[in-house]
Design an enzyme around this catalytic site. Structure first.
Site, short mmCIF file in Angstrom:
data_model
loop_
_atom_site.label_atom_id
_atom_site.label_comp_id
_atom_site.label_asym_id
_atom_site.label_seq_id
_atom_site.Cartn_x
_atom_site.Cartn_y
_atom_site.Cartn_z
N HIS A 199 -0.48 -0.81 -10.38
CA HIS A 199 -1.26 -1.56 -9.37
C HIS A 199 -1.80 -2.87 -9.96
CE1 HIS A 199 -3.78 -0.95 -5.47
NE2 HIS A 199 -3.40 -2.21 -5.62
N GLU A 259 -4.32 7.24 -7.59
CA GLU A 259 -4.37 6.37 -8.76
C GLU A 259 -5.57 6.73 -9.62
OE1 GLU A 259 -4.22 2.27 -7.54
OE2 GLU A 259 -2.28 2.50 -6.52
N ARG A 273 0.84 -1.18 0.00
CA ARG A 273 0.00 0.00 0.00
C ARG A 273 0.89 1.24 0.00
NH1 ARG A 273 -3.24 -2.80 -1.69
NH2 ARG A 273 -5.35 -3.27 -0.92
#
Length: 350
Positions: A309, A290, A261
């Site tokens: 990601h 993001e 994270r």
């Protein structure tokens, strides 16, 4: 008997349903919903918003609260399950989450109403561990930089800093967090004959030793490691775990990798450390916003490998997660036990 399945762009309801054979055999009929976004970027934005601010931050699929009124089972992946949905489920016996994170579920409300919530731990551990190993090699060995240079017509055969380019074999790797991903990565790293340091105050030292690692304080890990890889969960106590002070402890030849994270790292401190070459480089699959903004300072760094990601996104992991959550739900309903409860207090309250 009725069960509800809520899919999304990443794991559609039809894919979850394809793994629900045991529940069908037990007599359950299904109603399906999908929490859809226009594209993957918007799905990521909504998911991160829910992860940060809870299940009330984004609306669930239209009609879910009404449909859940006569359902005994609710299965979901990314879709929020807010308080109103849980309260509407007067017959709910269990809520199943096909992932480890459960910030999108109103667990407190479920607990108050005696509804167990199960989640899946380690569903994509192998996927993330494999990807992490790839990121380590990619950043250390200039793989992505060489690829991009060739696409641009250049023949890239130099290092960002020739005094900081080493092989992974025989180096010291520090893992911050030793849950499912960290333990799989430890096995994968064993083939490189690395020295493995581990910081995780929640994992018994015997478990770390059995995996070939050495339990050490965070400061010692940062000082000694050639690669520091983050695998901790993001909680208030771990937010900003790696800041200016911690980065200053790292070797100038060391690399920082994060597939966990973004909030574990202080972004400004990392950018400064990379700009000033205080560490050799970094590899990130997760970000503070993001998609990454086009004006992000990270995009200007030449000692950085970035991916969008995708570490845990494999078909194997997604479909396996649906199988696992069905197993957990069946185990609870028909055997009265499971070790995957988020709110085990409902057992004692019951």
């Amino acid at each position: 008997m009725k069960a509800i399945v809520v899919g999304d762009n990443l794991l559609p309801s039809e894919k979850i349903l394809s793994r629900c054979g045991p529940l069908r055999e037990a007599g359950y009929e299904f109603q399906a919903f999908d929490w859809l976004a226009p594209d993957r970027n918007e799905l990521n934005r909504r998911s991160l918003n829910v992860e940060r601010y809870g299940p009330e931050a984004e609306p669930p699929p239209v009609g879910l609260a009404e449909a859940v009124r006569d359902a005994e089972i609710l299965l979901t992946h990314l879709s929020p399950v807010p308080r109103a949905v849980v309260e509407a489920g007067g017959k709910l016996k269990i809520i199943g989450v096909t992932r480890a994170g459960w910030q999108h579920i109103a667990v407190d409300t479920a607990t108050q109403r005696g509804i167990p919530v199960v989640h899946i731990v380690g569903r994509n551990a192998n996927a993330v561990a494999e990807f992490t190993l790839g990121m380590i090699l990619c950043e250390m060995r200039n793989i992505a930089r060489a690829h991009e240079a060739m696409r641009g017509g250049a023949w890239y055969n130099r290092m960002v800093d020739p005094n900081r380019c080493f092989e992974l074999g025989g180096r010291t790797v520090g893992l911050v967090g030793f849950g499912a991903v960290g333990q799989v990565l430890a096995r994968q790293l064993s083939g490189f004959e690395v020295r493995l340091l581990v910081y995780d105050p929640y994992v018994p030292e015997a478990t770390i030793r059995a995996a070939g690692g050495e339990a050490v304080p965070l400061e010692a890990l940062l000082r000694q490691s050639d690669v520091v890889s983050l695998h901790a969960r993001l909680y208030p106590e771990t937010e900003g775990l790696i800041g200016q002070r911690e980065l200053a402890l790292m070797k100038p030849t060391a690399y920082l990798v994060n597939t966990a994270r973004a909030g574990l790292i202080d972004q400004a401190a990392l950018v400064e450390a990379l700009q000033q070459r205080r560490i050799a480089g970094a590899a990130l699959d997760v970000f503070w916003e993001e998609p990454l903004p086009s004006d992000s300072a990270l995009l200007c760094l030449d000692n950085m490998t970035m991916t969008s990601h995708v570490a845990g996104t494999t078909l194997d992991a997604l479909y396996y997660s649906a199988e696992l959550v069905v197993e957990a739900v069946m185990g609870y309903l028909y055997q009265g036990k499971t070790d995957l409860l988020i709110n085990p207090e409902v057992l004692s309250n019951g």
